[in-house]
Design a protein around this motif. Sequence first.
Motif, short mmCIF file in Angstrom:
data_model
loop_
_atom_site.label_atom_id
_atom_site.label_comp_id
_atom_site.label_asym_id
_atom_site.label_seq_id
_atom_site.Cartn_x
_atom_site.Cartn_y
_atom_site.Cartn_z
N UNK A 117 -10.71 3.78 -7.56
CA UNK A 117 -11.44 2.91 -6.64
C UNK A 117 -11.88 1.63 -7.34
N UNK A 118 -12.15 0.60 -6.55
CA UNK A 118 -12.61 -0.67 -7.10
C UNK A 118 -13.95 -0.52 -7.80
N UNK A 119 -14.78 0.38 -7.28
CA UNK A 119 -16.10 0.61 -7.88
C UNK A 119 -15.96 1.24 -9.26
N UNK A 120 -15.04 2.19 -9.36
CA UNK A 120 -14.83 2.85 -10.65
C UNK A 120 -14.21 1.90 -11.68
N UNK A 121 -13.31 1.04 -11.21
CA UNK A 121 -12.66 0.11 -12.12
C UNK A 121 -13.62 -0.95 -12.62
N UNK A 122 -14.54 -1.42 -11.73
CA UNK A 122 -15.50 -2.44 -12.13
C UNK A 122 -14.83 -3.80 -12.29
N UNK A 123 -15.54 -4.70 -12.94
CA UNK A 123 -15.02 -6.06 -13.13
C UNK A 123 -14.04 -6.10 -14.30
N UNK A 162 -6.01 -5.43 -10.36
CA UNK A 162 -6.41 -5.00 -9.01
C UNK A 162 -5.22 -4.86 -8.08
N UNK A 163 -4.12 -5.56 -8.37
CA UNK A 163 -2.94 -5.49 -7.50
C UNK A 163 -2.20 -4.16 -7.65
N UNK A 164 -2.59 -3.35 -8.62
CA UNK A 164 -1.96 -2.04 -8.81
C UNK A 164 -2.79 -0.91 -8.20
N UNK A 165 -3.79 -1.29 -7.40
CA UNK A 165 -4.64 -0.29 -6.75
C UNK A 165 -4.37 -0.27 -5.25
N UNK A 166 -4.29 0.94 -4.69
CA UNK A 166 -4.08 1.06 -3.25
C UNK A 166 -5.26 0.48 -2.47
N UNK A 176 0.83 -1.21 0.00
CA UNK A 176 0.00 0.00 0.00
C UNK A 176 0.87 1.26 0.00
N UNK A 177 1.93 1.22 0.83
CA UNK A 177 2.82 2.39 0.92
C UNK A 177 3.59 2.60 -0.38
N UNK A 178 3.97 1.51 -1.05
CA UNK A 178 4.72 1.62 -2.32
C UNK A 178 3.89 2.26 -3.43
N UNK A 179 2.58 2.02 -3.39
CA UNK A 179 1.70 2.53 -4.44
C UNK A 179 1.32 4.00 -4.26
N UNK A 180 1.67 4.57 -3.12
CA UNK A 180 1.34 5.98 -2.88
C UNK A 180 2.06 6.86 -3.90
#
Length: 690
Positions: free
Chosen positions: A303-309, A316-320, A291-295
């Motif tokens: 957000x996961x909601x914006x990205x969707x499926x 998904x591993x590139x999202x904080x 999480x800290x590395x992706x800052x």
Amino acid sequence: PVKEESVYFRKTDAEHDGCIPLNPFAFSFRGCTDIICCILLLVAIVGYIAVGVVAWTQGDPRKVIYPTDSRGQFCGQAGTPNENKPFLFYFNIVKCASPLVLLEFQCPTTQICVEKCPDRYLTYLQASTGGAASEELKYYEQFCVPEFKNRKKVSDAPEVLKDDLCPAMLTPSKPLARRCLPAVSSKKGVIMVGNKTTFNDGKGHERNVTELLEGAKKANVVLEARQVAMKIFEDYTVSWYWIIIGLVISMVVSLIFIVLLRFLAGIMVWVMIVLVILVLGYGIFHCYMEYAQLKGQAGSDVSLKELGFQTDLRVYLHLKQTWLAFMIILCIVEVVIILLLIFLRKRILIAIALIKEASRAIGHIMTSLLFPLCTFFLVCLCIAYWASTAVFLSTSNEAVYKVFNETECIYARTTCNPETFNTSNVTKVCPSARCLFAFYGGESTYHKYLIIFQIYNVFMFFWLANFVIALGQVTLAGAFASYYWAFKKPDDMPAFPLFSSFGRALRYHTGSLAFGSLILAIVQVIRVMLEYLDHRLKAADNKCAKFFLTCLKCCFWCLEKFIKFLNRNAYIMIAIYGTNFCTSARNAFFLLMRNIVRVAVLDKVTDFLLFLGKLLIVGSVGILAFFFFTQRIKVIQDTAPPLNYYWDFFSEDLERNDGSPERPYYMSPALSEILLKGSLESSKSAESQE
């Protein structure tokens, strides 16, 4: 006189002055139970095989993978008129919003194969305004059926649309898995198709683009599942041997773990608890570091909601937010485990004694470690048969064509074949008749009852899967009963307790297992139907209906859990006494009620400790696999492929025997001392609370 079954009962015992304790397993004279249910199961299996054979002869699973037009021709297939038309175009994708699309893998609208997807908004009314020579109409023609080019008049738009020769409108689309689906974009949270929020449906009405999205979503749901399945399959093809190695490592570690429990149960349990806490702690630390590395990295704040499926799960591993969610979940699990350990610290000692006894039993019946693999294999067979039958049933629908005529015609609304229609007698009797697409399905007896076959397929899957699980439970229960109720272990045990138990279960109790699994299957099918109704009511604005449906779903979920719990214990009683299902379920229920405190200790606390053991082994191997497949272990970095039932016996023993020389316990002295002490403490605690 006492009828002996193998060596489970001995008339005298020198160590107990000619007396032996009451052994229910020795007096279990076996007879076939619940014969009617056994016959019903056999008849149902024969019917299930018949449904599968018919489905395999009628269906074509290629329809799930490759797009087909309304005439059943595959798009882009060599040697066909559609060889240079690889994409499937839907005349009215809004109709794809029907829930039946999920069952039939077909959208109830005309579909044709095209060379490319439309890239603009255009209606047939607009295209036909300029006449036959207009550029817009020439562009539009490629999205019409082949018969449209033979028409002399193009200005009669109502007739063209009525005959379903051309779509009423075109929308900007992009190919996805060779299907033309709306080109969706989002600006400042507003969903648009082709930079517009509304579209003309070709019939003079303005409609919102969300209707296009709903249809595309249903048409695309199978495609997304297919893409995920294909990527998983590709990963398996390049890494299957490493996965097998990981499974073997897990199995070896589990065997070592079980063997050590027999001799070092106390130490192993406490070491396991500490290791689980440490593994979870490391997981929390690792998630925080990711999480800290992706800052500050571009795109990590989405957000996961914006990205969707997304079919590529690595995105998904590139999202904080992903790592934050993982960290929160692990923190909650860590806190819950620590709190449970604090409140259950006294009960853990009793559970350790039970685990020692269970490990000793497994030591005498080592085949019980491999038997669950047999159950797993049979369940996989049930899943494979259900899935293949479902696909064949879903792809056995056909495009049905009917004769349409504006004037009176004796052949009106009758079935026709568009390929031979022009040479048939219909065109002679009714010159203005047209053979047009009507619906997907069929008019044979098979097609009329297709939805019934689908429901039957789901029902039989639940029944057979539950039966296989029940067979595994009663087999293990019978094997361990022969161990527990043997006064001199292992001398009084049969030579092959597991195989003997398996034979007894199939020979005498197939009907009882079918009865218990049938009840559970009925409840599970009802739950599936409630989920389907909930899906249908999502678009409705009836809060009262939604409330009652939610209550029903909750009630049947609780009922399923209760039936599973009762069935498992009824199967143990069947294994011990050989009684029918109803009698066994009743006896198991009242035995539970009379020993509710012991059940809570022996079942829940022991399950919790064993769950920690599973968590430790699975978590450790999982972390190792994660670092291996992400090529983070430098030593072997280039090697990794890149990737896309015991408490019933104790309760019965405590009720039937009292520990006296005339009626000694079958359990070990250490275990009986701990159980009696725990029971006495629980009774005193209950009296003080009262």
